[in-house]
Write a protein that holds these residues in place. Structure first.
Motif, short mmCIF file in Angstrom:
data_model
loop_
_atom_site.label_atom_id
_atom_site.label_comp_id
_atom_site.label_asym_id
_atom_site.label_seq_id
_atom_site.Cartn_x
_atom_site.Cartn_y
_atom_site.Cartn_z
N LYS A 10 0.83 -1.19 0.00
CA LYS A 10 0.00 0.00 0.00
C LYS A 10 0.87 1.25 0.00
CE LYS A 10 -4.42 -1.46 1.80
NZ LYS A 10 -5.53 -1.08 2.68
N LYS A 11 0.22 2.36 -0.30
CA LYS A 11 0.92 3.64 -0.35
C LYS A 11 0.57 4.47 0.88
CE LYS A 11 0.80 3.87 -5.41
NZ LYS A 11 0.36 4.69 -6.58
N ASN A 13 1.30 8.65 2.30
CA ASN A 13 1.90 9.97 2.14
C ASN A 13 2.25 10.52 3.52
OD1 ASN A 13 1.43 10.00 -0.68
ND2 ASN A 13 -0.65 10.74 -0.36
N SER A 258 -4.74 7.63 4.03
CA SER A 258 -3.91 7.89 2.85
C SER A 258 -2.68 8.70 3.21
CB SER A 258 -4.71 8.63 1.78
OG SER A 258 -5.07 9.92 2.24
N TYR A 276 5.49 -0.42 2.56
CA TYR A 276 4.69 0.69 2.03
C TYR A 276 5.48 1.46 0.98
CZ TYR A 276 0.90 0.48 5.46
OH TYR A 276 -0.18 0.11 6.21
N GLU A 277 4.80 1.91 -0.04
CA GLU A 277 5.38 2.88 -0.96
C GLU A 277 5.16 4.24 -0.32
OE1 GLU A 277 4.35 4.99 -5.19
OE2 GLU A 277 3.93 2.84 -5.03
N ASN A 279 5.65 8.38 0.00
CA ASN A 279 5.90 9.66 -0.65
C ASN A 279 5.89 10.75 0.41
OD1 ASN A 279 5.98 9.08 -3.64
ND2 ASN A 279 4.00 8.18 -3.13
#
Length: 298
Positions: A10-11, A13, A258, A276-277, A279
């Motif tokens: 999952k991503k 932020n 998110s 996790y990806e 950013n």
């Protein structure tokens, strides 16, 4: 609750504000409400700019120092409004002279004032929504009907300004009271983001030794994701302190937020370890992430 390892792939932020997106108090350390959880103490660490000249000067300086944007906030008047509209000429000048993103906390707001802020070039408004009017009275000292919250939400949306409502977990002396109703009230509009925050124990206040229950964040976050499946749900920068802070962040990760604002290093490392990806963005967590606000790894 799902095990965090099930979230692999999952991503997430992470929003890092500090010098990237500093907060400016447009009232200095002044606040007419002096709410029980804050007593104006949260204003003391902010940059002060109470006039158009002062705001423009400081914003230009921050821009030169590499800031990506600024948050205009401050104390409220006796009706729960932050006088951001007094600084519209400065906001216009800042938007014309720089590439800074400019967002604001306005408190209650009329359609007329929202439209004026839209005309200034303001990029977004964060608006705190209470779902229990007893909490508004006992914590804020405000006698206000629920409809005033809904009218402000609609005024902001109708003006065309991006809106990211905030719901605070445990504001009623550490207990859940009205958070689910607040989410239902927000359903009357289409927010850009839903920000879940939590009571911060502030020294020198009547709630200095009160913290929200970490488990209550799971209840509110899950409900927010259920109600707003297509809207980013983010854990805001205010979410308790001490060891509870990292625990709340881990709960938020498991629940599927998110994004997380001002994460602890423990949370960053855990997200890395669990696939996790990640950013990173140098912006307020209410704004939609973009390449313009992306920053390097921590």
């Amino acid at each position: 609750m799902r095990d965090i390892n099930q979230n692999s792939g999952k991503k997430i932020n992470f929003f890092i504000t500090s010098s990237n997106f500093p907060s400016i108090s447009v009232t200095g350390n002044s606040c007419a409400l002096m709410c029980k959880h804050c007593k104006g103490r949260l204003l003391e660490s902010l940059i002060f700019a109470t006039t158009c000249e002062e705001l423009e000067k400081k914003a230009l300086m921050l821009h030169e120092q590499g800031a990506k944007g600024i948050l205009l906030t401050g104390g409220c008047d006796e009706r729960g409004r932050v006088p951001v509209n007094n600084l519209i000429p400065a906001i216009k000048a800042i938007k014309q002279k720089t590439g800074l993103l400019v967002i604001a906390h306005t408190g209650f707001i009329s359609m007329e004032d929202a439209e004026a802020l839209k005309g200034s070039g303001l990029d977004g408004i964060g608006f705190d929504v209470l779902g229990d009017m007893g909490t508004a009275r006992e914590v804020y000292g405000l006698e206000v009907p629920e409809k005033e919250y809904i009218e402000s939400l609609r005024a902001i949306e109708d003006s065309g300004i991006m809106i990211f409502p905030h719901v605070c977990v445990g504001l009623h002396f550490g207990e859940l009271k009205g958070e689910f109703r607040a989410l239902e009230m927000i359903r009357t509009i289409k927010p850009a983001t839903i920000i879940i925050t939590g009571l911060m124990p502030v020294p020198g206040t009547q709630m200095a030794h009160i913290k929200p229950k970490p488990g209550d964040f799971a209840k509110v976050i899950k409900r927010a994701i259920e109600i707003f499946p297509d809207t980013p749900v983010v854990l805001g920068c205010a979410h308790s302190s001490g060891k509870d802070r990292a625990e709340i962040e881990m709960i938020a990760l498991r629940c599927g937020v998110s994004g997380i604002a001002a994460p602890t290093m423990a949370t960053v490392e855990s997200a890395k370890e669990n696939g996790y990806e990640i950013n990173y963005y140098g912006t307020c967590c209410g704004l939609i992430p973009g390449e313009k606000t992306r920053i390097g790894k921590l």
